[in-house]
Design a protein around this motif. Structure first.
Motif, short mmCIF file in Angstrom:
data_model
loop_
_atom_site.label_atom_id
_atom_site.label_comp_id
_atom_site.label_asym_id
_atom_site.label_seq_id
_atom_site.Cartn_x
_atom_site.Cartn_y
_atom_site.Cartn_z
N TYR A 1 0.84 -1.20 0.00
CA TYR A 1 0.00 0.00 0.00
C TYR A 1 0.88 1.26 0.00
N GLU B 1 1.10 14.49 5.03
CA GLU B 1 0.53 13.18 4.69
C GLU B 1 1.57 12.06 4.72
N TYR C 1 1.20 7.51 -5.78
CA TYR C 1 -0.13 8.10 -6.05
C TYR C 1 -0.16 9.56 -5.60
N LEU C 2 0.39 9.83 -4.40
CA LEU C 2 0.35 11.20 -3.88
C LEU C 2 1.29 12.13 -4.65
N TYR D 1 -5.86 4.51 -11.78
CA TYR D 1 -6.40 5.64 -10.98
C TYR D 1 -5.63 6.93 -11.29
N CYS E 1 -10.77 11.38 -3.03
CA CYS E 1 -9.56 11.06 -2.26
C CYS E 1 -9.66 11.59 -0.83
N PHE F 1 -8.25 0.55 -5.13
CA PHE F 1 -6.92 0.79 -4.56
C PHE F 1 -6.72 -0.04 -3.28
N TYR G 1 -11.35 9.20 2.70
CA TYR G 1 -10.46 9.00 3.85
C TYR G 1 -10.97 9.70 5.10
N TYR H 1 -6.60 10.97 9.75
CA TYR H 1 -7.69 11.20 8.79
C TYR H 1 -8.99 11.62 9.47
N GLU I 1 -11.05 4.25 -5.65
CA GLU I 1 -10.65 4.20 -4.24
C GLU I 1 -10.87 2.79 -3.70
N ASP J 1 1.00 4.10 -2.72
CA ASP J 1 0.34 5.35 -2.32
C ASP J 1 1.32 6.53 -2.34
C1 LIG Z 1 -5.45 6.22 -2.93
C2 LIG Z 1 -5.56 7.29 -1.88
N1 LIG Z 1 -6.73 7.93 -1.75
C3 LIG Z 1 -6.86 8.91 -0.83
C4 LIG Z 1 -5.81 9.26 -0.01
C5 LIG Z 1 -5.98 10.33 1.03
O1 LIG Z 1 -5.15 11.36 0.78
C6 LIG Z 1 -4.60 8.57 -0.20
N2 LIG Z 1 -3.51 8.87 0.55
N3 LIG Z 1 -4.51 7.60 -1.13
#
Ligand SMILES: Cc1ncc(CO)c(N)n1
Length: 223
Positions: free
Chosen positions: A40, A82, A47-48, A113, A136, A211, A140, A166, A208, A44
């Motif tokens: 993850y 984050e 992703y960010l 995504y 997103c 993911f 969360y 969160y 989401e 992630d």
């Molecule tokens: C896939 C995903 N969605 C939302 C968030 C929340 O910022 C994250 N960190 N990652």
């Protein structure tokens, strides 16, 4: 009804599926494997990075100073804050962030995504772009609130930091900032643009969910 309230209502079955997803249940129960957590965080983190790039595109589509300021602040939020929930997962997984921040091939779902967000951003209006991003923070924030209420995590809970991050009102404020912009842009948009906004939003909600599955199932490329 506000446009964002309509979207939330239409997506309700997807939100409920996310709250019941085995990865989210695993955060609640503290029962995820080191491999799942590391998978993850690796995905992630990247992703960010794309999320920051899309905020850059949002700035390029903005004419109001308040919007430019908001997107600029959100890039800083991802870069400065984050990383805390990532560090929580990394520590429990037994991996260092240095290790998990190494470039890794995006999994099919992470690629899907992030390409969806980039496509909405490059091809669409600011409203379309924001609708691809909004699930997103919102999913969360709602996960955080629910898990905090359900688990009431104390110091012994492995994911207390993640849940409290969160569930923090700061994340709720971010969601409200998104919603007020989307509602303003939707009011000025025609029917075709509003339909694209809805489609981008619902697609991101589904992404989401996927993911979480990607991380839970340790998804990779079959060949
Ligand atoms: C896939 C995903 N969605 C939302 C968030 C929340 O910022 C994250 N960190 N990652």
């Amino acid at each position: 009804m506000k446009f964002t309230d309509e979207l939330r209502q239409k997506a309700d079955p997807i939100y409920e599926a996310i709250f019941g997803h085995p990865f989210v249940r695993g955060i609640a129960g503290g029962s995820l494997s080191g491999e799942q957590l590391a998978h993850y965080v690796r995905q992630d983190f990247q992703y960010l990075t794309v999320f920051c790039q899309v905020y850059g595109l949002a700035i390029s589509k903005s004419t109001r100073r308040e919007d430019i300021e908001f997107f600029n602040e959100q890039i800083r939020f991802i870069l400065d804050s984050e990383n805390h929930p990532h560090r929580n997962f990394a520590a429990v997984s037994g991996h260092s962030m240095k290790e998990l921040e190494q470039a890794a091939t995006l999994t099919p779902t992470a690629r899907n995504y992030t390409r969806h967000m980039l496509y909405a951003a490059h091809s669409g209006t600011l409203g379309e772009l924001l609708c691809a991003l909004y699930p997103c923070p919102l999913t969360y924030w709602e996960i955080g609130l629910r898990l905090k209420e359900e688990v009431r995590p104390d110091d012994s809970h492995p994911f207390r930091e993640w849940i409290e991050f969160y569930a923090d009102p700061v994340v709720g404020d971010i969601c409200r900032e998104f919603a007020s912009r989307i509602d303003r842009l939707a009011a000025d948009a025609g029917a075709a643009e509003r339909a694209r906004m809805e489609d981008h939003y619902l697609t991101s909600c589904r992404m989401e969910y996927m993911f979480w599955s990607m991380a839970y199932d340790l998804e990779g490329w079959p060949v």
